[in-house]
Design a protein around this motif. Structure first.
Motif, PDB file in Angstrom:
ATOM      1  N   HIS A   1       3.242  -0.855   7.864  1.00 30.33           N
ATOM      2  CA  HIS A   1       1.825  -0.591   8.132  1.00 30.33           C
ATOM      3  C   HIS A   1       0.921  -1.724   7.646  1.00 30.33           C
ATOM      4  N   THR A   2       1.338  -2.428   6.608  1.00 30.05           N
ATOM      5  CA  THR A   2       0.496  -3.504   6.076  1.00 30.05           C
ATOM      6  C   THR A   2       0.941  -4.887   6.550  1.00 30.05           C
TER       7      THR A   2
ATOM      8  N   ARG B   1       0.718   7.875   2.341  1.00 24.09           N
ATOM      9  CA  ARG B   1       0.250   7.994   3.720  1.00 24.09           C
ATOM     10  C   ARG B   1      -1.250   8.273   3.765  1.00 24.09           C
TER      11      ARG B   1
ATOM     12  N   LEU C   1      -2.952   4.939   3.157  1.00 22.47           N
ATOM     13  CA  LEU C   1      -2.889   4.076   4.336  1.00 22.47           C
ATOM     14  C   LEU C   1      -3.872   4.536   5.406  1.00 22.47           C
TER      15      LEU C   1
ATOM     16  N   ARG D   1      -7.039   2.245   6.661  1.00 24.24           N
ATOM     17  CA  ARG D   1      -7.275   1.875   8.055  1.00 24.24           C
ATOM     18  C   ARG D   1      -8.653   2.310   8.512  1.00 24.24           C
TER      19      ARG D   1
END
Length: 291
Positions: free
Chosen positions: A225-226, A282, A285, A289
């Motif tokens: 994700h990053t 999660r 994250l 975002r």
């Protein structure tokens, strides 16, 4: 699929070369110790040198593997520069430390663990050193190189599951200490066979392997994700520091398997801690975002 075959060949080659190197490393260390050079090496058993042999083999075969896999830069592994690396590192440490601290407090409150009367400060130094070095090495290898190669296949979740299974297996399948009383050229191959001895214990398999696998998934998802290794490095560092410091400060007062094993990484309770870590990571994250 060619990349998968190359990766599989790399792992097989690493284990075999490491097994063949292990006796040489062991005999060399014993010879040095016998001549009064680095005499502390005499206290280490063969399995220690087997593990070091595998690490040396992994390093030796890494460059040829990357060459034949056509990896020339970080972009080829789906990694990009992270200008917020410091923030991600600190956030990762906190996200893994907070659930561990809560679990530790409960285990002490219920007298499963008690505080030690005497603390071995050199042991804490080892914990601190491992918290700094191990996350960088393992994240660069597992989530950097291995996951990066698997992601080129295009199946993100399959890549995450595969690298997490490999990560858990490497940490779980270890031969017991002192299994090679007499070291020969094939002792390293015997260590490979002895590494699977824990498979026969379903409770250990479920409580230890599953926890390692879930933490592997957490690190992998953070990396995907990053597009960076800093968040998983922080998560990994917090995990090692939290569990290591807890083992340094406390000792187990009762056996409560399958709930809690020999440390904070074995048992159903640690598996629950990993689940909580997954949930808050999660959430972080998603918030990151959105912002």
């Amino acid at each position: 699929m060619k990349d998968v075959v190359k990766l599989a060949a790399y792992f097989v080659g690493t284990v075999i070369v490491g097994a063949l190197l292990a006796p040489i490393l062991f005999w060399s260390a014993q010879s040095l110790a016998a001549h009064g050079i680095f005499s502390f090496l005499a206290k280490y058993d063969f399995e220690t040198f087997f593990h070091r042999g595998v690490l040396i083999a992994a390093a030796l075969l890494l460059w040829p593997f990357l060459r034949i896999s056509h990896v020339r830069c970080l972009a080829d592994l789906d990694l990009t520069p992270n200008p917020r690396w410091g923030r991600d590192l600190c956030v990762g440490i906190l996200l893994s430390l907070i659930p561990l601290l809560c679990c530790s407090a409960l285990l002490v409150a219920f007298h499963v663990y008690g505080f030690r009367h005497a603390l071995a400060w050199p042991r804490f130094g080892k914990v601190l050193g491992a918290s700094i070095t191990v996350p960088f090495i393992e994240e660069a290898f597992f989530r950097g190189m291995v996951l990066g190669v698997l992601l080129r296949i295009g199946r993100k979740y399959m890549a995450i599951v595969a690298v997490s299974a490999v990560f858990a297996a490497v940490h779980f399948f270890k031969a017991p200490e002192r299994t090679s009383a007499v070291v020969t050229w094939i002792s390293g191959l015997n260590s490979i066979a002895n590494s699977f001895g824990q498979v026969g214990d379903p409770m250990t398999l479920a409580s230890a392997f599953a926890t390692l696998f879930l933490f592997g998934c957490i690190f992998a998802v953070a990396r995907v994700h990053t597009h960076s290794l800093w968040l998983p490095i922080g998560l990994h560092a917090g995990l090692i520091f939290g569990s290591g410091t807890f083992s340094w400060l406390t000792h187990r007062q009762m056996v409560v398997l399958p709930w809690v094993g020999k440390n904070l990484l074995v048992g159903i309770v640690p598996l629950g801690v990993a689940t909580v870590t997954w949930i808050i990571m999660r959430a972080w994250l998603k918030h990151d975002r959105a912002s």
